[in-house]
Design a protein around this motif. Structure first.
Motif, mmCIF file in Angstrom:
data_model
loop_
_atom_site.group_PDB
_atom_site.id
_atom_site.type_symbol
_atom_site.label_atom_id
_atom_site.label_comp_id
_atom_site.label_asym_id
_atom_site.label_seq_id
_atom_site.Cartn_x
_atom_site.Cartn_y
_atom_site.Cartn_z
ATOM 1 N N THR A 252 0.641 -1.445 -0.115
ATOM 2 C CA THR A 252 0.028 0.038 0.137
ATOM 3 C C THR A 252 0.161 1.164 0.107
ATOM 4 O O THR A 252 0.106 2.262 0.196
ATOM 5 C CB THR A 252 -1.150 0.268 1.332
ATOM 6 N N TYR A 253 2.222 1.221 -0.077
ATOM 7 C CA TYR A 253 3.177 1.982 -0.058
ATOM 8 C C TYR A 253 3.735 2.277 -1.168
ATOM 9 O O TYR A 253 4.462 1.439 -1.517
ATOM 10 C CB TYR A 253 3.931 2.187 1.250
ATOM 11 N N ALA A 254 3.435 3.142 -1.950
ATOM 12 C CA ALA A 254 5.057 3.833 -3.029
ATOM 13 C C ALA A 254 6.631 2.969 -1.608
ATOM 14 O O ALA A 254 6.378 3.660 -0.634
ATOM 15 C CB ALA A 254 5.062 5.286 -2.816
ATOM 16 N N MET A 255 7.592 3.665 -2.779
ATOM 17 C CA MET A 255 8.701 3.334 -1.810
ATOM 18 C C MET A 255 10.255 3.810 -3.211
ATOM 19 O O MET A 255 9.634 4.092 -3.678
ATOM 20 C CB MET A 255 9.098 1.625 -2.271
ATOM 21 N N SER A 256 10.892 4.143 -2.710
ATOM 22 C CA SER A 256 12.047 5.183 -2.789
ATOM 23 C C SER A 256 13.449 4.546 -2.500
ATOM 24 O O SER A 256 13.178 3.371 -1.982
ATOM 25 C CB SER A 256 12.027 6.725 -2.259
ATOM 26 N N TRP A 257 14.354 4.117 -3.746
ATOM 27 C CA TRP A 257 15.625 4.345 -3.354
ATOM 28 C C TRP A 257 16.436 5.910 -2.595
ATOM 29 O O TRP A 257 16.107 6.785 -3.328
ATOM 30 C CB TRP A 257 16.229 3.497 -4.229
ATOM 31 N N VAL B 236 16.717 8.537 -5.079
ATOM 32 C CA VAL B 236 17.436 8.509 -6.694
ATOM 33 C C VAL B 236 15.819 8.381 -7.446
ATOM 34 O O VAL B 236 16.105 8.873 -8.476
ATOM 35 C CB VAL B 236 18.190 7.377 -6.271
ATOM 36 N N ALA B 237 15.197 7.488 -6.818
ATOM 37 C CA ALA B 237 13.864 7.165 -7.465
ATOM 38 C C ALA B 237 12.649 6.475 -6.349
ATOM 39 O O ALA B 237 13.112 6.145 -5.643
ATOM 40 C CB ALA B 237 14.409 5.995 -8.837
ATOM 41 N N THR B 238 11.566 6.383 -7.050
ATOM 42 C CA THR B 238 10.035 6.189 -6.945
ATOM 43 C C THR B 238 9.313 5.547 -7.481
ATOM 44 O O THR B 238 9.934 5.646 -8.663
ATOM 45 C CB THR B 238 10.029 7.501 -6.091
ATOM 46 N N ILE B 239 8.961 5.078 -6.670
ATOM 47 C CA ILE B 239 7.474 3.994 -7.449
ATOM 48 C C ILE B 239 6.388 3.518 -6.666
ATOM 49 O O ILE B 239 6.621 4.030 -5.691
ATOM 50 C CB ILE B 239 8.512 2.503 -7.744
ATOM 51 N N GLY B 240 5.409 3.396 -7.619
ATOM 52 C CA GLY B 240 3.931 3.838 -7.402
ATOM 53 C C GLY B 240 3.748 2.456 -5.973
ATOM 54 O O GLY B 240 4.755 1.189 -6.424
ATOM 55 N N SER B 241 2.495 2.087 -5.339
ATOM 56 C CA SER B 241 2.340 0.821 -4.712
ATOM 57 C C SER B 241 1.986 0.071 -5.689
ATOM 58 O O SER B 241 2.467 -1.075 -5.734
ATOM 59 C CB SER B 241 1.253 1.413 -3.452
ATOM 60 N N THR B 242 1.390 0.341 -7.088
ATOM 61 C CA THR B 242 1.201 -0.749 -7.701
ATOM 62 C C THR B 242 2.133 -0.645 -9.188
ATOM 63 O O THR B 242 1.477 -1.500 -10.006
ATOM 64 C CB THR B 242 -0.501 -0.160 -8.116
ATOM 65 N N SER B 243 2.784 -0.048 -8.682
ATOM 66 C CA SER B 243 4.063 -0.282 -9.548
ATOM 67 C C SER B 243 3.919 0.888 -10.517
ATOM 68 O O SER B 243 4.644 1.134 -12.386
ATOM 69 C CB SER B 243 4.708 -1.558 -10.855
ATOM 70 N N GLY B 244 2.443 1.507 -10.943
ATOM 71 C CA GLY B 244 2.145 2.457 -11.755
ATOM 72 C C GLY B 244 2.737 3.137 -12.322
ATOM 73 O O GLY B 244 2.730 3.978 -13.530
ATOM 74 N N THR C 275 16.642 1.616 -12.993
ATOM 75 C CA THR C 275 14.953 1.005 -13.074
ATOM 76 C C THR C 275 14.397 0.678 -12.226
ATOM 77 O O THR C 275 15.067 -0.246 -11.431
ATOM 78 C CB THR C 275 14.908 0.380 -14.487
ATOM 79 N N ILE C 276 13.313 1.312 -11.562
ATOM 80 C CA ILE C 276 13.090 1.201 -10.201
ATOM 81 C C ILE C 276 12.158 -0.139 -10.478
ATOM 82 O O ILE C 276 10.933 0.534 -11.436
ATOM 83 C CB ILE C 276 12.482 1.742 -9.580
ATOM 84 N N ASN D 85 7.402 -8.419 -1.038
ATOM 85 C CA ASN D 85 7.899 -7.099 -0.585
ATOM 86 C C ASN D 85 8.682 -6.521 -1.186
ATOM 87 O O ASN D 85 9.982 -6.307 1.308
ATOM 88 C CB ASN D 85 7.921 -7.685 1.365
ATOM 89 N N THR D 86 9.396 -6.511 -1.703
ATOM 90 C CA THR D 86 10.998 -6.136 -2.444
ATOM 91 C C THR D 86 10.151 -4.843 -2.819
ATOM 92 O O THR D 86 9.802 -5.294 -4.138
ATOM 93 C CB THR D 86 11.003 -7.463 -2.807
ATOM 94 N N VAL D 87 11.573 -4.851 -2.757
ATOM 95 C CA VAL D 87 10.847 -3.125 -3.996
ATOM 96 C C VAL D 87 13.338 -3.637 -4.708
ATOM 97 O O VAL D 87 14.493 -3.838 -3.654
ATOM 98 C CB VAL D 87 11.853 -1.699 -3.531
ATOM 99 N N TYR D 88 13.353 -3.120 -6.284
ATOM 100 C CA TYR D 88 14.723 -3.495 -6.379
ATOM 101 C C TYR D 88 15.036 -1.940 -7.415
ATOM 102 O O TYR D 88 14.183 -1.414 -7.460
ATOM 103 C CB TYR D 88 14.516 -4.107 -7.840
ATOM 104 N N LEU D 89 16.369 -1.869 -7.421
ATOM 105 C CA LEU D 89 16.919 -1.220 -8.211
ATOM 106 C C LEU D 89 17.464 -1.595 -9.145
ATOM 107 O O LEU D 89 19.046 -1.796 -8.891
ATOM 108 C CB LEU D 89 17.224 0.074 -7.595
#
Length: 116
Positions: free
Chosen positions: A31-36, A48-56, A69-70, A77-81
């Motif tokens: 439910t959260y946007a995430m950032s690097w 550095v970068a942000t991705i919305g909660s649903t990758s949109g 590319t994020i 429960n993982t975010v990549y860069l």
């Protein structure tokens, strides 16, 4: 409690690539946007970068646009860069967190060193 654990850093030559990972727990990740973010020695932490909660939606700092590319996997429960065409100025410790306001608890970060 919120836990963020970054991994995937290392020593790479200029022009090389790395894929950083951040595994999160303790909150409803999907439910959260995430950032690097990153912090180089002697410098302030920078976004550095942000991705919305649903990758949109994705956004990038000008310094990495076209080379980073994020992505995220909400099932893990993982975010990549993904960082390509790495430059010496990309050398820093990389962290993940949510966009402002960030969680108070930051992970240990993962060190990226770009050097020949």
């Amino acid at each position: 409690q919120v836990q963020l654990v970054e991994s995937g850093g290392g020593l790479v030559q200029p022009g090389g690539s790395l894929r950083l990972s951040c595994t999160a727990s303790g909150f409803s990740f999907s439910t959260y946007a995430m950032s690097w973010y990153r912090q180089a020695p002697g410098k302030e932490r920078e976004w550095v970068a942000t991705i919305g909660s649903t990758s949109g939606t994705t956004k990038y700092a000008d310094s990495v646009k076209g080379r980073a590319t994020i992505t995220r996997d909400n099932a893990k429960n993982t975010v990549y860069l993904q960082m390509n065409s790495l430059k010496t100025e990309d050398t820093a410790t990389y962290y993940c967190n949510r966009p402002y306001p960030s969680f108070a608890s930051w992970g240990p970060g993962t060190q990226v060193t770009v050097s020949s």
